[in-house]
Design a protein around this motif. Structure first.
Motif, PDB file in Angstrom:
ATOM      1  N   ARG A   1       0.613   3.974  -6.665  1.00  0.00           N
ATOM      2  CA  ARG A   1       0.065   5.328  -6.627  1.00  0.00           C
ATOM      3  C   ARG A   1      -1.454   5.232  -6.586  1.00  0.00           C
ATOM      4  N   CYS A   2      -2.085   6.042  -5.772  1.00  0.00           N
ATOM      5  CA  CYS A   2      -3.541   6.044  -5.692  1.00  0.00           C
ATOM      6  C   CYS A   2      -4.120   6.541  -7.017  1.00  0.00           C
TER       7      CYS A   2
ATOM      8  N   CYS B   1      -6.756  12.403  -3.897  1.00  0.00           N
ATOM      9  CA  CYS B   1      -6.212  11.759  -2.691  1.00  0.00           C
ATOM     10  C   CYS B   1      -5.046  12.598  -2.160  1.00  0.00           C
TER      11      CYS B   1
ATOM     12  N   THR C   1      -2.325  11.699  -1.060  1.00  0.00           N
ATOM     13  CA  THR C   1      -1.024  11.188  -1.511  1.00  0.00           C
ATOM     14  C   THR C   1      -0.640  11.711  -2.887  1.00  0.00           C
TER      15      THR C   1
ATOM     16  N   PRO D   1       2.100   6.958  -0.279  1.00  0.00           N
ATOM     17  CA  PRO D   1       0.918   6.143  -0.564  1.00  0.00           C
ATOM     18  C   PRO D   1       0.969   4.823   0.210  1.00  0.00           C
ATOM     19  N   ARG D   2      -0.178   4.431   0.741  1.00  0.00           N
ATOM     20  CA  ARG D   2      -0.264   3.208   1.537  1.00  0.00           C
ATOM     21  C   ARG D   2      -1.567   2.496   1.205  1.00  0.00           C
ATOM     22  N   PHE D   3      -1.467   1.214   0.947  1.00  0.00           N
ATOM     23  CA  PHE D   3      -2.627   0.412   0.557  1.00  0.00           C
ATOM     24  C   PHE D   3      -2.689  -0.848   1.395  1.00  0.00           C
TER      25      PHE D   3
ATOM     26  N   GLN E   1      -6.786  -1.296  -1.294  1.00  0.00           N
ATOM     27  CA  GLN E   1      -7.537  -0.090  -0.971  1.00  0.00           C
ATOM     28  C   GLN E   1      -6.597   0.937  -0.354  1.00  0.00           C
ATOM     29  N   CYS E   2      -6.702   2.181  -0.826  1.00  0.00           N
ATOM     30  CA  CYS E   2      -5.926   3.289  -0.273  1.00  0.00           C
ATOM     31  C   CYS E   2      -6.405   3.544   1.157  1.00  0.00           C
TER      32      CYS E   2
ATOM     33  N   TYR F   1      -5.952   6.192   2.845  1.00  0.00           N
ATOM     34  CA  TYR F   1      -6.274   7.603   3.039  1.00  0.00           C
ATOM     35  C   TYR F   1      -7.631   7.997   2.465  1.00  0.00           C
TER      36      TYR F   1
END
Length: 164
Positions: A112-113, A118, A120, A129-131, A142-143, A145
């Motif tokens: 989770r960011c 954010c 997300t 969520p994408r890192f 790093q996120c 978004y």
């Protein structure tokens, strides 16, 4: 207790079928067990060695679990909390698979960011969520978004509920 070679120290029996996770950073053994969903009072025989000497990394933890082989999806999570770990799958007292984990280059839907603003984290948005990994040592993601950074400590806290 004396080992077979006459040295003083701790002797832990071999396992017939299961998994040995070696080279875990000190203090993270219980986090690895939590990720695997292994309960200390469950059906598996478990050996946990914490803060033992290692020629490779100085000090380490080791986990042995009789009767359990990790699923593929568990390996990425283990790599996130124990990036130096080695997974050894044992069958009939022999190591049949030996694999060093590697934190994935990209993580989706697991973390989770930390940035409350954010996209997300917004309830009305349905964004997974994408890192991306920006550093291995120390481990940092790093996120994609908002650009917020997620440290190894924050990753461990998210994946284990603050344990380890």
């Amino acid at each position: 207790m004396r080992s077979p070679d006459g040295e003083e120290g701790l002797v832990v029996r071999k396992i017939r079928h299961g998994t040995v996770i070696d080279h875990i950073p000190v203090g993270r053994a219980l986090s690895v067990l939590r990720i695997l969903g292994v309960s200390l009072t469950g059906p598996h025989r478990i050996a946990v060695l914490i803060n033992v000497e290692s020629r490779k990394i100085g000090r380490k933890d080791i986990v042995k679990i009789e009767g359990l082989e990790p699923r593929l999806e568990d390996l990425d999570r283990i790599a996130l909390v124990a990036p130096t770990a080695t997974i050894n799958v044992v069958r009939d007292y022999r190591v049949v698979v030996k694999r060093k984990v590697e934190p994935p280059r990209e993580v989706r839907g697991i973390l989770r960011c930390v940035n409350p603003t954010c996209i997300t984290r917004q309830e009305r948005e349905h964004v997974t969520p994408r890192f991306v990994r920006v550093s291995l040592e120390p481990l940092v993601y790093q996120c994609v978004y908002c650009g917020s950074l997620l440290t190894e400590k924050e990753i461990v806290e998210q994946l284990t509920g603050g344990v380890g």
